[in-house]
Design a protein around this motif. Structure first.
Motif, short mmCIF file in Angstrom:
data_model
loop_
_atom_site.label_atom_id
_atom_site.label_comp_id
_atom_site.label_asym_id
_atom_site.label_seq_id
_atom_site.Cartn_x
_atom_site.Cartn_y
_atom_site.Cartn_z
N UNK A 1 27.97 84.16 68.99
CA UNK A 1 27.50 82.79 68.07
C UNK A 1 28.23 83.06 67.12
N UNK A 2 28.36 83.66 66.28
CA UNK A 2 29.34 83.46 64.87
C UNK A 2 30.49 83.18 65.19
N UNK A 3 31.43 83.70 66.23
CA UNK A 3 32.36 82.95 66.57
C UNK A 3 32.02 81.66 66.91
N UNK A 4 31.81 81.57 67.66
CA UNK A 4 31.25 79.52 68.49
C UNK A 4 31.10 78.62 67.18
N UNK A 5 30.45 79.15 66.47
CA UNK A 5 29.50 77.95 65.27
C UNK A 5 31.22 78.00 64.42
N UNK B 1 17.91 72.83 55.61
CA UNK B 1 19.02 72.63 55.64
C UNK B 1 19.50 73.20 55.91
N UNK B 2 19.51 73.82 57.51
CA UNK B 2 20.64 74.33 58.33
C UNK B 2 21.15 73.55 59.12
N UNK B 3 22.19 73.79 59.45
CA UNK B 3 23.18 72.82 60.48
C UNK B 3 23.71 73.87 61.68
N UNK B 4 23.80 74.98 61.56
CA UNK B 4 24.46 76.36 62.83
C UNK B 4 23.37 77.25 61.97
N UNK B 5 22.97 78.48 62.99
CA UNK B 5 22.09 79.02 63.39
C UNK B 5 22.50 80.51 64.28
N UNK C 1 24.22 70.13 51.75
CA UNK C 1 23.87 68.55 52.74
C UNK C 1 24.52 68.14 51.59
N UNK C 2 24.51 68.65 50.26
CA UNK C 2 24.73 66.97 49.38
C UNK C 2 26.68 67.14 49.22
N UNK C 3 27.13 67.39 49.26
CA UNK C 3 28.43 67.76 49.50
C UNK C 3 29.21 67.60 50.60
N UNK C 4 28.57 66.90 52.02
CA UNK C 4 28.90 66.49 53.36
C UNK C 4 29.15 68.20 54.55
N UNK C 5 28.85 68.78 53.76
CA UNK C 5 29.82 70.00 54.72
C UNK C 5 28.88 71.01 55.19
N UNK C 6 28.95 71.36 56.84
CA UNK C 6 28.41 72.01 57.46
C UNK C 6 28.30 73.00 56.93
N UNK C 7 26.66 73.95 57.25
CA UNK C 7 26.05 75.14 56.52
C UNK C 7 25.92 75.74 58.09
N UNK C 8 26.74 76.61 58.13
CA UNK C 8 26.55 77.69 59.17
C UNK C 8 25.69 79.56 58.51
N UNK C 9 24.19 80.16 59.17
CA UNK C 9 23.62 81.16 58.59
C UNK C 9 23.96 82.28 59.81
N UNK C 10 24.40 83.43 59.54
CA UNK C 10 24.03 84.54 60.48
C UNK C 10 22.58 84.78 60.08
#
Length: 394
Positions: free
Chosen positions: A74-78, A192-196, A167-176
């Motif tokens: 999942x980390x690799x894919x994100x 505000x999580x985009x990928x987890x 979100x404010x800077x229009x950057x994707x956020x992924x969290x493990x």
């Protein structure tokens, strides 16, 4: 001899309710979900149910959950998927120095393939500086990947605030969130999580199964190519029994999360206080209180090495670790402990004890009882301790 398991951060047992739910899909309900006959429709429905259970646990839509072969996949894919899909926008990724190696090694791979990676520092308790994060984001930044909670020292990052900045800077956020899901509240919308990323074997589910949450509308390239499984996003015939087990495990883990956190935190603090009180020159790595995972204890003992402690604890029936199970064969000190500012010799003397649903007060008290003697015995054989005593500093 009794066995006391205190390595729940490495892996958990499969709960009986989870195994019971899984069993029919090994022998009776074995149809391929991509086929069209009755037993295949049954397995497809089981996968849909499990997807709903995971989605409910994360507070997301069912169509935002994709099953994987574990947390590392999942980390690799994100990370690779976002990097590939958005390379025309930029080639900059931000992460931290204390990530799991599934993230760090993926970022190192991308660095060899034309990407720039910023590795944020952390303070002595393992927290990032939000201002440093803001300053690190450039017009070439496409992804920030910061773990929810650290697997070694238990530090819980300010995820909602990190997500808001991204979100404010229009950057994707992924969290493990492998260590967080099932141990602390996780709400992808509120935070505000985009990928987890998550993994089944950390929440009393089976090994070899995980999931990646991808917020609806995010463009991400596939990691595994082949058939049209997982809505054509992750090829390979589904591991039905494990998917079912993951769904049930997430459901159980999030049913009474508050009660779980309360009981585990009490055991954690009992263990920390007992060790620090009874063992001279022992120190806690990471924060105290609700900014630490409920079941995480990481302590260091000066003048000795952690591996010696592990062997002695094992002789007493205690299962523990000196850091991440994924690097247990390494002789190098933990990259996490080095990142929080510990010198090599102190990082080497650390012990991780992690608690879970099978932990009891009797287990905690047993460790508090046997550990001081172990530390004393090992120190008496240590030249570092001998020199310390000779100098009259004891």
């Amino acid at each position: 001899m009794r066995t006391v398991y205190m390595d729940y951060a490495a892996t958990t047992y499969v709960k009986p309710e989870v195994l019971e739910e899984m069993m029919p899909y090994f022998t009776q309900k074995f149809g391929n979900p991509s086929s069209f006959y009755g037993i295949s429709r049954e397995t497809k429905m089981a996968i849909d149910k499990a997807r709903g259970q995971v989605a409910k646990g994360l507070n997301c839509d069912v169509n935002e959950v994709y099953f994987t072969g574990g947390g590392s996949e999942a980390d690799n894919w994100a990370i690779k998927g976002i990097a590939s899909a958005h390379r025309k926008k930029g080639n900059h990724i931000i992460t931290t120095k204390i990530e799991h190696h599934a993230v760090l090694h993926t970022c190192e791979y991308l660095e060899k393939n034309g990407f720039d990676v910023t590795y944020l520092d952390v303070n002595e308790e393992g927290f990032i500086d939000l201002e440093e994060l803001k300053n690190a984001i450039t017009d070439k930044t496409i992804l920030v990947s910061i773990m929810f909670a650290n697997n070694e020292i238990g530090t819980i990052q300010p995820i909602k605030e990190i997500g808001q900045i991204c979100r404010e800077r229009k950057v994707f956020f992924h969290t493990d969130a492998v260590q967080a899901v099932g141990n602390v509240p996780v709400d992808v919308k509120e935070m505000n999580i985009d990928l987890l990323s998550l993994a089944g074997h950390k929440v009393y589910g089976p090994k070899g199964i995980g999931a990646l949450y991808i917020r609806k509308g995010i463009k991400i390239d596939n990691l595994i190519h082949g058939g049209g499984q997982e809505r054509a996003r992750r090829a390979g015939t589904e591991n039905i029994a494990s998917v079912v087990g993951l769904g049930k495990a997430i459901e159980l883990a999030t049913n009474d999360l508050e009660g779980h956190m309360e009981s585990l935190s009490a055991l954690r603090d009992r263990l920390i206080d007992g060790i620090l009180e009874k063992v001279p020159y022992s120190y806690l790595n990471g924060p105290r209180g609700d900014k630490r995972l409920p079941g995480n204890v990481n302590v260091r003992f000066e003048f000795i090495e952690g591996e010696s402690i592990l062997l002695s604890l094992d002789f007493e029936g205690v299962c523990a670790s000196s850091g991440s199970a994924c690097t247990s064969g390494s002789l190098d000190p933990s990259h996490v402990l080095l990142a929080i500012g510990l010198p090599h010799e102190k990082a080497h003397g650390s012990l991780r004890l992690t608690l879970g649903d099978g932990s009891t007060e009797e287990d905690v008290d047993y460790v508090i009882e046997v550990l001081p003697g172990i530390i004393e015995r090992i120190r008496n054989m240590s030249p570092l301790w001998s020199d310390f005593v000779k100098k009259g500093e004891k």
